[in-house]
Design a protein around this motif. Structure first.
Motif, PDB file in Angstrom:
ATOM      1  N   CYS A 254     -12.858  11.758  11.647  1.00 50.55           N
ATOM      2  CA  CYS A 254     -13.352  11.295  10.352  1.00 50.55           C
ATOM      3  C   CYS A 254     -13.156  12.328   9.250  1.00 50.55           C
ATOM      4  N   ALA A 255     -12.183  13.231   9.398  1.00 47.84           N
ATOM      5  CA  ALA A 255     -11.894  14.221   8.356  1.00 47.84           C
ATOM      6  C   ALA A 255     -10.900  13.646   7.367  1.00 47.84           C
ATOM      7  N   GLN A 256     -11.021  14.026   6.099  1.00 49.00           N
ATOM      8  CA  GLN A 256     -10.123  13.535   5.060  1.00 49.00           C
ATOM      9  C   GLN A 256      -8.934  14.497   4.945  1.00 49.00           C
ATOM     10  N   THR A 257      -7.883  14.208   5.676  1.00 49.35           N
ATOM     11  CA  THR A 257      -6.697  15.060   5.745  1.00 49.35           C
ATOM     12  C   THR A 257      -5.450  14.204   5.546  1.00 49.35           C
ATOM     13  N   ASP A 258      -4.296  14.882   5.520  1.00 49.79           N
ATOM     14  CA  ASP A 258      -3.039  14.141   5.402  1.00 49.79           C
ATOM     15  C   ASP A 258      -2.833  13.209   6.590  1.00 49.79           C
ATOM     16  N   ALA A 259      -3.357  13.602   7.746  1.00 47.84           N
ATOM     17  CA  ALA A 259      -3.185  12.787   8.950  1.00 47.84           C
ATOM     18  C   ALA A 259      -3.991  11.498   8.903  1.00 47.84           C
ATOM     19  N   THR A 260      -5.033  11.453   8.082  1.00 47.16           N
ATOM     20  CA  THR A 260      -5.872  10.252   7.999  1.00 47.16           C
ATOM     21  C   THR A 260      -5.702   9.504   6.680  1.00 47.16           C
ATOM     22  N   LYS A 261      -4.846   9.983   5.793  1.00 46.91           N
ATOM     23  CA  LYS A 261      -4.684   9.366   4.470  1.00 46.91           C
ATOM     24  C   LYS A 261      -3.776   8.139   4.540  1.00 46.91           C
ATOM     25  N   LEU A 262      -4.217   7.064   3.911  1.00 52.21           N
ATOM     26  CA  LEU A 262      -3.406   5.855   3.835  1.00 52.21           C
ATOM     27  C   LEU A 262      -2.342   6.008   2.747  1.00 52.21           C
ATOM     28  N   LYS A 263      -1.214   5.339   2.939  1.00 49.30           N
ATOM     29  CA  LYS A 263      -0.135   5.367   1.960  1.00 49.30           C
ATOM     30  C   LYS A 263      -0.064   4.026   1.229  1.00 49.30           C
ATOM     31  N   LYS A 264       0.059   4.086  -0.098  1.00 53.59           N
ATOM     32  CA  LYS A 264       0.152   2.859  -0.886  1.00 53.59           C
ATOM     33  C   LYS A 264       1.527   2.236  -0.688  1.00 53.59           C
TER      34      LYS A 264
END
Length: 320
Positions: A254-264
């Motif tokens: 549940c960390a906000q990192t590049d690995a968990t970021k959604l892409k538009k």
């Protein structure tokens, strides 16, 4: 001129054969693959010179996966005209605007506030025989629908229609006279296969593929345009997920990192594609049963879950 038009309208109204959908008895839920019984309580009131060769018509909303046209048994009972069977209205019978009955009901009444409407359909039956109904007839007609539910867990808002073959969907006599429709709240199918298919609430999240194992790539998408959410306009969207293993362990990412970021990818829509075994840092011998997840902002304080609530979305792994 106005007096002449008023006279014409009054005559047309008097010629109407009124129908009344008094109520619908349906269970609050049913089990997948089992039959359910629904009863429509109807009434007709013929105030004009009568009708010849007329059929009563009923329709109901059902998921397409149920194949309700083939898996339904419709019968009716009356006080004066006996009992009988209802059969599918042929697809070449036109109801309005050059369209057949199912298409016309969808156009006229919509899909009752359901979402994913391409997966629902109107199914329309009429009495197997025609009747001559004289002036002054007031008749109660109960229609019993015995319908087999499909195999999936789901919920949708049911809908019903009542009309006659003589008047169709004509508004010449006023729609309140010649046909009626009624929509009800969410109806749930339980004890079936797969995660809940929800037609009642906006689908702000989707998972592809629908069936997968933890060794397949998953794509989770988020669509904030379906309904206003707390994440509208916040910028980057992140995935916050828990993986539940078959032996009871919980793996939290549940960390906000590049690995968990959604892409538009289209407008405000965004998505993330990942390999669950790597995403949850799984070890040999571990297997995932399901994941629960939210979409969050960069701080992790705003979370959007199932049906735009604080409850998580759920995806259950299964072999194809």
């Amino acid at each position: 001129m106005k007096k002449h038009l008023y006279g014409i309208c009054l005559i047309l109204l008097m010629l109407a054969g009124c129908v009344f959908l008094e109520g619908v008895d349906q269970p609050t839920s049913a089990k997948a693959g089992e039959e359910m019984t629904i009863t429509m309580h109807n009434r007709i009131d013929v105030a004009d010179g009568g009708r010849s060769n007329v059929r009563l018509i009923i329709g109901f909303l059902a998921p397409k996966s149920w194949a309700a046209a083939a898996n339904s048994n419709i019968t009716y009972t009356t006080n004066s005209y006996g009992n009988g069977k209802m059969v599918l209205v042929p697809s070449n019978v036109i109801a309005a605007n050059g369209k057949n009955w199912p298409e016309s009901l969808k156009e006229r009444f919509g899909m009752g506030g359901n979402y994913m409407t391409d997966q629902l359909e109107w199914v329309v039956f009429w009495t197997e025989q025609t009747y001559n109904v004289p002036q002054g007839v007031k008749e109660n007609i109960d229609v019993k629908i015995v319908l087999k539910a499909g195999p999936e867990n789901m919920q949708f808002k049911t809908g019903y229609f009542l009309g006659t073959s003589s008047d169709g969907l004509s508004d010449v006599f006023g729609s309140n006279n010649v046909y009626k429709s009624q929509f009800k709240d969410c109806f749930m199918i339980t004890d079936g296969t797969g995660d809940l298919i929800d037609f009642c609430n906006p689908a702000i999240a989707a998972v592809t593929p629908g069936m997968a194992t933890d060794n397949d790539f998953l794509t989770l998408s988020f669509d904030p345009d379906v309904v206003e959410t707390a994440l509208n306009g916040v910028g980057n969207i992140y995935l916050c997920a828990k993986g539940y293993t078959t032996n009871g362990q919980v793996l939290d990412v549940c960390a906000q990192t590049d690995a968990t970021k959604l892409k538009k990818y289209t407008g405000n829509k965004s998505a993330i594609t990942f390999w669950p075994r790597a995403f949850f840092n799984m070890q040999d011998g571990q297997a995932l049963e399901k994941i629960e997840y939210f979409f969050t902002d960069a701080t992790g304080t705003i979370k959007v879950g199932y049906s735009n609530t604080a409850n998580p979305f759920v995806y259950t792994f299964k072999c194809q």
